[in-house]
Motif scaffolding. Sequence first.
Motif, short mmCIF file in Angstrom:
data_model
loop_
_atom_site.label_atom_id
_atom_site.label_comp_id
_atom_site.label_asym_id
_atom_site.label_seq_id
_atom_site.Cartn_x
_atom_site.Cartn_y
_atom_site.Cartn_z
N UNK A 355 0.85 -1.19 0.00
CA UNK A 355 0.00 0.00 0.00
C UNK A 355 0.89 1.23 0.00
N UNK A 356 0.82 2.02 -1.08
CA UNK A 356 1.66 3.22 -1.17
C UNK A 356 0.86 4.50 -0.96
N UNK A 357 -0.40 4.36 -0.59
CA UNK A 357 -1.21 5.57 -0.40
C UNK A 357 -0.76 6.30 0.85
N UNK A 358 -0.59 7.63 0.74
CA UNK A 358 0.00 8.37 1.83
C UNK A 358 -1.04 9.06 2.69
N UNK A 359 -0.54 9.70 3.78
CA UNK A 359 -1.44 10.14 4.84
C UNK A 359 -1.84 11.61 4.76
N UNK A 360 -1.21 12.39 3.89
CA UNK A 360 -1.44 13.83 3.96
C UNK A 360 -2.60 14.24 3.07
N UNK A 361 -3.71 14.45 3.70
CA UNK A 361 -4.98 14.78 3.05
C UNK A 361 -5.70 15.69 4.04
N UNK A 362 -6.82 16.27 3.64
CA UNK A 362 -7.62 17.01 4.60
C UNK A 362 -9.09 16.75 4.33
N UNK A 363 -9.91 16.89 5.35
CA UNK A 363 -11.34 16.63 5.22
C UNK A 363 -12.13 17.74 5.89
N UNK A 364 -13.29 18.06 5.32
CA UNK A 364 -14.20 19.01 5.94
C UNK A 364 -15.63 18.48 5.88
N UNK A 365 -16.38 18.79 6.90
CA UNK A 365 -17.79 18.41 7.00
C UNK A 365 -18.62 19.67 7.24
N UNK A 366 -19.76 19.77 6.55
CA UNK A 366 -20.61 20.96 6.64
C UNK A 366 -22.08 20.53 6.68
N UNK A 367 -22.86 21.17 7.54
CA UNK A 367 -24.32 21.08 7.51
C UNK A 367 -24.85 22.51 7.60
N UNK A 368 -25.81 22.86 6.75
CA UNK A 368 -26.34 24.22 6.76
C UNK A 368 -27.68 24.29 7.47
N UNK A 369 -28.27 25.51 7.51
CA UNK A 369 -29.50 25.73 8.27
C UNK A 369 -30.70 25.00 7.68
N UNK A 370 -30.61 24.57 6.41
CA UNK A 370 -31.70 23.85 5.77
C UNK A 370 -31.55 22.34 5.88
N UNK A 371 -30.44 21.90 6.47
CA UNK A 371 -30.20 20.47 6.61
C UNK A 371 -29.42 19.84 5.48
N UNK A 372 -29.00 20.65 4.49
CA UNK A 372 -28.11 20.12 3.46
C UNK A 372 -26.75 19.81 4.09
N UNK A 373 -26.06 18.81 3.55
CA UNK A 373 -24.79 18.41 4.15
C UNK A 373 -23.76 18.10 3.08
N UNK A 374 -22.50 18.35 3.42
CA UNK A 374 -21.37 18.03 2.55
C UNK A 374 -20.31 17.30 3.37
#
Length: 553
Positions: A355-374
Motif C-alpha cells: 500500500x503506497x497511499x500516503x497520509x497527507x490529506x484534509x477533510x471538511x464536514x458541513x451542515x447548513x440551516x436547511x439540513x443540506x450536508x457536505x
Amino acid sequence: MDASASAIGLEVLREGGNAADAAVATAAALGVTEPYSAGIGGGGYFVYFDAATGEVTTIDGRETAPATMPTDAFIDPATGRPYPFANAVSSGLSVGVPGTLATWEAALDRFGTESLRDILEPSVLLATKGFTVDQTFRQQTLDNKARFAAFPDTAELFLPDGDAPQVGSVFKNLDLAATLRTIALKGTDEFYAGPMADEIADLVQEPRKDPASPLPAPPGFMTADDIAAYEVLEQAPTHVEYRGLDVYGMAPSSSGGTTVGESLNILENYDLSADDIGQSLHLYLEATAHAFADRNAYVGDPAFVDVPTETLLSQDFADARACEIDPAQASTRPVPAGDLEAAGCAAVALDEREDTENVSTTHLSVVDQWGNAVAYTLTIEQTGGSGMTLPGRGFLLNNELTDFSFSPSETDPNTVEPGKRPRSSMSPTIVLEDGAARFVVGSPGGSTIITTVVQILMNRIDLGMTLPEAVAAPRAAQRNTVNTTAEPEFIAAYAGDLAPFGQPLVPSGDQFTSAAQIGAAAAIEVDSSGLMTAAAEPVRRGGGTGLVVEPAG
C-alpha cells in the motif's frame, strides 16, 4: 481543520450560503493554510446531501493518469525494477491531472448558490495577508526540507533563507493570491485550457530540479491536452444500512465507500458494546481486515475494471465474510479475498500488495440551516505532494499517481493505465436517519481513512461515546496485514483487552511525532431536535476546529 479556513466557511453560512458554498470556500482556504495537504494542484471526492429532495450525490474529482502513460511507468528502465517510493514521489512521474478546481466548479454549479468568483475572494485575501505559522506547519516543512530544497521554486516559497518558517511568523503566498484572483476573474478555463495548463505540463515533463540534489526526479507524461480533457464524474453514492441508519459514501474510483460499507455490514452480524470492549474491538479489526482483502482484490477505476460494487455492498456477501471470522481468535493474516460467487464461507487466496497511499490529506464536514450536508475529502497525497511548486503560481502539484501499484499485473485492479484514476481510500461519509442528516464524517490518513471512519461510527453508534469522544478516542487500523497498526494510546488502553483474542498490535510510529497519529477527523452530528455538534480533533495534527453559527450554552 484549520481555524482560519473554518472561519471562512462559517462566514459563508452566516451570510446565507448553503453547505456547498461553505464547503468550497473552506476548501479554497485550506489550500492556503494547509498547502501540503490540499490545494488546486490536487483532487478529491465531494458527497452532497440535498435535504429538500433527500438525494445524496457525489462528485469524483480524482486525478487521472496522462493519455500516454504506460503500464510500466513506475519501472526504472535502468534497473528493470520498480522505482523506490521516495524517488517516484518527488517527480513529474507522480503527478496526476488535477481535479480540485473542476470539483469546485461542478459543486457550485450543481448545488451551490454563489459564484466561484465570490467564493474564492476570502482565500485571495487570506493568501495576501497571510496566516500565523504553527508548530505543525513548521514541522511538516522541516520533515520535507531535503526534497523541497531539491526544487528551487518550492525552496523559494517554503524555505526562505534555507529554513522553514518560524512558529509565530506570518506566512504570505502572494503568488497563490494572484493565481486564485486570476481564476476568480477568468474562470477555470484559465487553469484547464489556458497558460497554467501549459506551465503544469512543462513542469511535469521537465522537473525544475537543483542539479546538486541527489533526487532523480524522473519526468512524467502529462500534456496540456490531458489537462484540457479532464472531467469530474457525478455518480450515485454507495449505500448500506447499519443499525437502522443509511450510510452513504464514495463509490469507485474510491475504495472508501465499498470498504467502509462492507466493514459495517460485517459488524451488523454482532452486538457490540463498551461492556465487552475487547470483543468489540476484536470484531472491528477482523471486519476491516476482511473488507480490505476484498478492496485490494477487486476495487479500481470502474472505467477500466469490472468492480463488483453491488456484491461488495451486499449484506449477503458480508454475512458470508462474517462466518469466516472466529469471535474468539484473530485470523491468520493476510486473509484471502472473498469468493464473489460463493454463497457460504468459501474464499479464494490473492496476493497481498504493498500500500503506497500516503497520509497527507484534509477533510471538511458541513451542515447548513436547511439540513443540506457536505462531506468533502481533498488532497495532494504526500505531505507536500510531488514537492514541485508551479513557478510563479504558489501551489504544489500532487503525487497521486503513486497510489497506483508500481508493478503492472493483469490481475491487479490498480495497475497503471492511460487516463485511469488511481484507487483511493478517501471516505467522505454522510449518515441519514429517517431521511435527515445525522452524521457527517471523514478524515485524512491514506488507507487508514477507511478504518478511522468505521471506528468513529462504531464508537458513536455502538459503544456509547459522544461524538467528540468518538473522534478523540485512540485508534487502530487493521488493513489485512499481519500486525495491526495502533496509536500508542490505543496500545496502552486496550492491549490487555485484546490479548485473549491474539490480536498483534504494533505502534503506528514514534510517539513524539505525528507519524504516531492515525487520521485527523472532522465530524458533525445533528440530533432529532436539529441541534448540531461539530467535533474536530483535540490533539492530532495540532488539533482541528469545529464551529457552529449559533453556539448553544
